[in-house]
Write a protein that holds these residues in place. Structure first.
Motif, short mmCIF file in Angstrom:
data_model
loop_
_atom_site.label_atom_id
_atom_site.label_comp_id
_atom_site.label_asym_id
_atom_site.label_seq_id
_atom_site.Cartn_x
_atom_site.Cartn_y
_atom_site.Cartn_z
N ALA A 149 -14.27 14.63 -49.90
CA ALA A 149 -14.72 13.34 -50.44
C ALA A 149 -15.66 12.66 -49.45
N PRO A 150 -16.43 11.66 -49.92
CA PRO A 150 -17.31 10.92 -49.01
C PRO A 150 -16.53 10.37 -47.81
N LEU A 151 -17.20 10.30 -46.66
CA LEU A 151 -16.56 9.87 -45.42
C LEU A 151 -15.98 8.45 -45.55
N ALA A 152 -16.68 7.57 -46.24
CA ALA A 152 -16.22 6.18 -46.37
C ALA A 152 -14.86 6.13 -47.07
N GLN A 153 -14.69 6.96 -48.12
CA GLN A 153 -13.41 6.97 -48.84
C GLN A 153 -12.29 7.52 -47.96
N ILE A 154 -12.59 8.54 -47.17
CA ILE A 154 -11.58 9.11 -46.27
C ILE A 154 -11.16 8.08 -45.22
N GLN A 155 -12.16 7.36 -44.68
CA GLN A 155 -11.85 6.34 -43.66
C GLN A 155 -10.98 5.23 -44.24
N VAL A 156 -11.26 4.82 -45.47
CA VAL A 156 -10.44 3.79 -46.11
C VAL A 156 -9.01 4.28 -46.27
N ALA A 157 -8.83 5.52 -46.69
CA ALA A 157 -7.49 6.08 -46.87
C ALA A 157 -6.75 6.18 -45.54
N GLU A 158 -7.46 6.58 -44.48
CA GLU A 158 -6.83 6.69 -43.16
C GLU A 158 -6.44 5.31 -42.61
N LYS A 159 -7.28 4.32 -42.87
CA LYS A 159 -6.93 2.96 -42.45
C LYS A 159 -5.70 2.45 -43.19
N ALA A 160 -5.59 2.84 -44.46
CA ALA A 160 -4.42 2.43 -45.25
C ALA A 160 -3.14 3.02 -44.65
N VAL A 161 -3.22 4.25 -44.13
CA VAL A 161 -2.05 4.85 -43.48
C VAL A 161 -1.67 4.06 -42.23
N LEU A 162 -2.69 3.72 -41.42
CA LEU A 162 -2.43 2.99 -40.18
C LEU A 162 -1.94 1.56 -40.44
N ALA A 163 -2.32 0.99 -41.58
CA ALA A 163 -1.95 -0.40 -41.88
C ALA A 163 -0.50 -0.54 -42.33
N LEU A 164 0.15 0.57 -42.69
CA LEU A 164 1.54 0.49 -43.15
C LEU A 164 2.46 0.10 -42.00
N PRO A 165 3.56 -0.61 -42.28
CA PRO A 165 4.52 -0.95 -41.21
C PRO A 165 5.03 0.30 -40.51
N ARG A 166 5.29 0.18 -39.20
CA ARG A 166 5.71 1.33 -38.41
C ARG A 166 7.18 1.66 -38.59
N ASP A 167 8.02 0.64 -38.82
CA ASP A 167 9.46 0.88 -38.93
C ASP A 167 10.04 -0.03 -40.00
N ALA A 168 11.34 0.14 -40.25
CA ALA A 168 11.99 -0.60 -41.33
C ALA A 168 12.01 -2.10 -41.07
N ASP A 169 12.25 -2.49 -39.82
CA ASP A 169 12.29 -3.92 -39.50
C ASP A 169 10.94 -4.58 -39.76
N SER A 170 9.87 -3.91 -39.32
CA SER A 170 8.52 -4.44 -39.57
C SER A 170 8.24 -4.50 -41.07
N ALA A 171 8.63 -3.47 -41.79
CA ALA A 171 8.40 -3.45 -43.24
C ALA A 171 9.15 -4.57 -43.93
N ARG A 172 10.40 -4.79 -43.52
CA ARG A 172 11.18 -5.86 -44.14
C ARG A 172 10.51 -7.22 -43.91
N ARG A 173 10.02 -7.45 -42.69
CA ARG A 173 9.37 -8.71 -42.38
C ARG A 173 8.08 -8.88 -43.18
N VAL A 174 7.26 -7.81 -43.22
CA VAL A 174 5.98 -7.89 -43.92
C VAL A 174 6.19 -8.05 -45.42
N TRP A 175 7.09 -7.30 -45.99
CA TRP A 175 7.31 -7.36 -47.44
C TRP A 175 7.98 -8.66 -47.87
N THR A 176 8.85 -9.19 -47.01
CA THR A 176 9.46 -10.48 -47.34
C THR A 176 8.40 -11.57 -47.40
N GLN A 177 7.47 -11.55 -46.43
CA GLN A 177 6.39 -12.54 -46.43
C GLN A 177 5.47 -12.33 -47.62
N ALA A 178 5.17 -11.07 -47.94
CA ALA A 178 4.29 -10.78 -49.08
C ALA A 178 4.94 -11.22 -50.39
#
Length: 690
Positions: free
Chosen positions: A312-341
């Motif tokens: 796929a085009p490089l821009a689409q791959i970069q967006v997908a890779e950034k989406a992976v990095l943007a996810l919470p690293r652990d359950a505690d972080s995810a709980r905090r982020v999702w509660t706020q969201a």
């Protein structure tokens, strides 16, 4: 000969500041011409920032001093009108300049609590404290407490309270400085914080109160011109009238009609339904956070892998890779982020994007159902509690009360408060009008615009801080609905010229005014903290034989340390400006006001009562803030459920501390030994001049 000397000094000030106003107008006109000639926005912003900081630095250098009287109280020769102007600049912090109109934009009628509380407090200052502090004639508020109660303990508690409320307040100012510097120059927010800090230090560090006073007079002129120009401009653009304070009621009627139309708009209803569905999705994830997080991480990685496999085009791959990095690293972080969201989605899944009707006084109805009556009582109770807290807090802020020491006489101290109120009202009467005029622009020009034709200022502000402004095409129709906009209170004033389509030179001037507001208050607050430490702790408790020069040098070193500490905290973006400022007011009200007022008007109040009353009021207020305010709960890892007393929100926590402080001082003073003849003589001396 004293009176002619003071009169000639006042005339000299008239000439100097008259020339300054003329020069300011010529400077703005010159930049307007350069913009028309093609000068870029980046250059205009940089010139505004650099020139204003250099101006304030020049005043600081010219006013440098090592004399104790000049450093601590500007030689006690500031005329009432100029002291009023300096006090107004000291008072009109980032909260007043940046956040007041923004808070009224978001809260409508409820935002009037800030105007009523902040102006009402000045009446208490004039009636209850200012003349008596000037009659006392020393340097700091802890100084007064120590002398009145004849003990080091009230002085120490006064130092603790002054530092705590002033540090909280100054963090908000430095946060605003970073925001403004970033907007003007395009540098990162964190860099902007430390760049702006240089402008703070160069004034207060070199000349103390003398440098801060004359800088604040210059800053007030910038503040009021920068604030009023876009208000008048928007008023003329929308109504043809140059008096927005008198006619914005007509615009409010149009906003009310527009609100009714938006409530019934099918597209707005569709956005609300999608936001509710999003909130339900987050609620489902929060039921089993580890499993939901693992599933999201796996899906995101698989998406990125599929794109790479498909070349796929490089821009689409970069967006997908950034989406992976943007996810919470652990359950505690995810709980905090999702509660706020989830909370954000639920708040926005309301008519008008979660904004209350602008002209509605209180939520609910006094004659409605049980739930409506409860909502009405809660909102009214919180409105009154906030007004009370801000009024009492205003009358107890150490950096404002210190201004009572700088005038030549008790009479001019009273006159100074009157002038302060006049200069402050020029802005406070305009803030409600600005909120209405900006909301009219957003509702009628921005809402309904195609996403591919949105104005450039939206992208610019989203880069500064996505928390200040974000727009998302939630229903994917290519048209902006009100529910798809999230605007923070701290950007309304700064973005007002761009929202109204004004030239960028006006935006630069507004940013310069906001910077002046933040710098002026930060100067006064840092000086309050360093003076409390150097004078009330070092000189009064550690080394009473220290020379004047050593005391001033110690104050300067402490000021530098405190400023760097406040900048480090502000760089973390701890909370919004209005909350930080309101917390400072609650702390000042609870810890200082009861002891100050009873110290002036009740001879029976003694050191033990004052010490315990200040301690009890302060601790209760801090406990209520930590237990119930979201950001502080996160900082202190509070997991216990929120516990609101009588439904009072933490922004008005000082209500409980003030009442406890008065009660403890009165009861303990009555049950213990009085201060005796020394206390009686002190009260007589400050209250009865002859």
């Amino acid at each position: 000969m004293a009176e002619p000397t003071q009169a000639s000094f006042t005339r000299q000030l008239h000439r100097v500041y008259g020339a300054y106003v003329l020069g300011l107008l010529v400077f703005v006109a010159l930049l307007a011409g350069l913009e028309m000639a093609g000068l870029s926005r980046r250059w205009i912003g940089g010139i505004f920032l650099l020139s204003t900081v250099l101006l304030y630095a020049g005043i600081g250098v010219l006013s440098r001093t090592t004399d104790a009287d000049e450093y601590y109280v500007a030689g006690r020769r500031v005329p009432a009108v100029y002291n009023g102007m300096a006090t107004a600049a000291d008072w009109m912090s980032a909260a007043s300049f940046i956040s007041l109109a923004g808070t009224m934009y978001l809260q409508g009628y409820a935002g009037l609590a800030f105007i009523m509380g902040w102006t009402g407090g000045y009446c208490l200052v004039a009636l209850l404290l200012a003349p008596y502090l000037r009659r006392f004639g020393q340097y700091t508020i802890p100084d007064f407490l120590g002398a009145r109660y004849g003990s080091h303990w009230p002085r120490v508690m006064g130092v603790v309270a002054a530092i705590l409320c002033s540090f909280t307040y100054v963090v908000a100012q430095i946060y605003a400085i970073g925001l403004i510097t970033s907007h003007l120059t395009g540098v990162a927010f964190e860099i902007g914080v430390f760049l702006g800090l240089g402008g703070v230090l160069v004034c207060s560090f070199l000349g103390g109160m003398r440098a801060v006073t004359w800088t604040q007079v210059a800053q007030y002129i910038v503040i009021i011109v920068a604030y009023l120009v876009p208000v008048f401009w928007l008023s003329i653009k929308q109504t043809g009238s140059p008096v927005p304070q008198a006619i914005y009621g007509a615009q409010l009627e149009k906003i009310t009609q527009r609100e009714q139309a938006l409530r019934a708009d099918p597209k707005e209803i569709e956005v609300i339904a999608l936001l509710k569905a999003r909130a339900h999705e987050y609620a489902a994830k929060l039921k089993d956070v580890p499993t939901a997080l693992a599933a999201e991480q796996q899906a995101a990685r698989q998406r990125a892998a599929d794109l790479r496999a498909a070349d796929a085009p490089l821009a689409q791959i970069q967006v997908a890779e950034k989406a992976v990095l943007a996810l919470p690293r652990d359950a505690d972080s995810a709980r905090r982020v999702w509660t706020q969201a989830q909370a954000n989605a639920e708040a926005r899944a309301q008519p008008l994007g979660g904004l209350p009707p602008h002209g509605l006084a209180f939520a609910g109805r006094p004659d409605g159902s049980a739930a409506e009556r409860r909502d009405f009582d809660d909102t009214r109770r919180n409105f009154l509690a906030l007004v009370f807290c801000l009024t009492i807090g205003t009358a107890a802020l150490p950096h404002l009360l210190m201004r009572s020491y700088t005038t030549p006489s008790v009479k001019q101290a009273r006159q100074s408060v009157t002038w302060s109120l006049f200069f402050i009202l020029l802005l406070y009467l305009s803030a409600p009008a600005l909120a209405v005029l900006v909301k009219y622009e957003v509702f009628n020009v921005l809402v309904g615009a195609p996403f591919d034709h949105l104005p450039g200022w939206i992208a610019n502000w989203a880069k500064v801080d996505p928390g200040l402004l974000s727009v998302t095409d939630i229903n994917r129709d290519g048209v902006l609905q009100l529910g798809e906009i999230r605007i923070g209170a701290d950007m309304i004033v700064l973005a007002a010229p761009e929202i109204g389509g004004l030239p960028f030179v006006v935006s630069g001037m507004v940013a310069a005014g906001a910077l002046a507001a933040a710098l002026s208050t930060a100067d006064g607050l840092l000086l309050t903290i360093s003076n409390a430490l150097s004078h009330d702790v070092y000189f009064k408790l550690v080394d009473p034989n220290a020379s004047n020069g050593r005391r001033v040098t110690t104050s300067k070193m402490l000021l530098l340390v405190v400023a760097l500490g406040a900048a480090a905290v502000a760089a973390q973006k701890p909370a919004d400006i209005v909350f930080l400022v309101s917390a400072a007011f609650s702390i000042a009200a609870a810890a200082l006001f009861p002891a100050l007022v009873l110290g002036v008007f009740w001879k029976r109040a003694n050191a033990l009562g004052a010490s315990l009353g200040m301690t009890g009021g302060l601790l209760l207020t801090v406990y209520y803030l930590v237990r119930n305010e979201a950001w502080m709960r996160d900082v202190f890892h509070i997991s216990a459920p929120i516990d609101l007393w009588f439904g009072i929100q933490p922004i008005a926590a000082g209500v409980f501390g003030v009442l406890l402080g008065f009660a403890v001082i009165v009861v303990v003073s009555l049950l213990s030994r009085s201060g005796g003849a020394r206390s009686d003589e002190f009260v007589d001396r400050i209250r009865y001049p002859h």
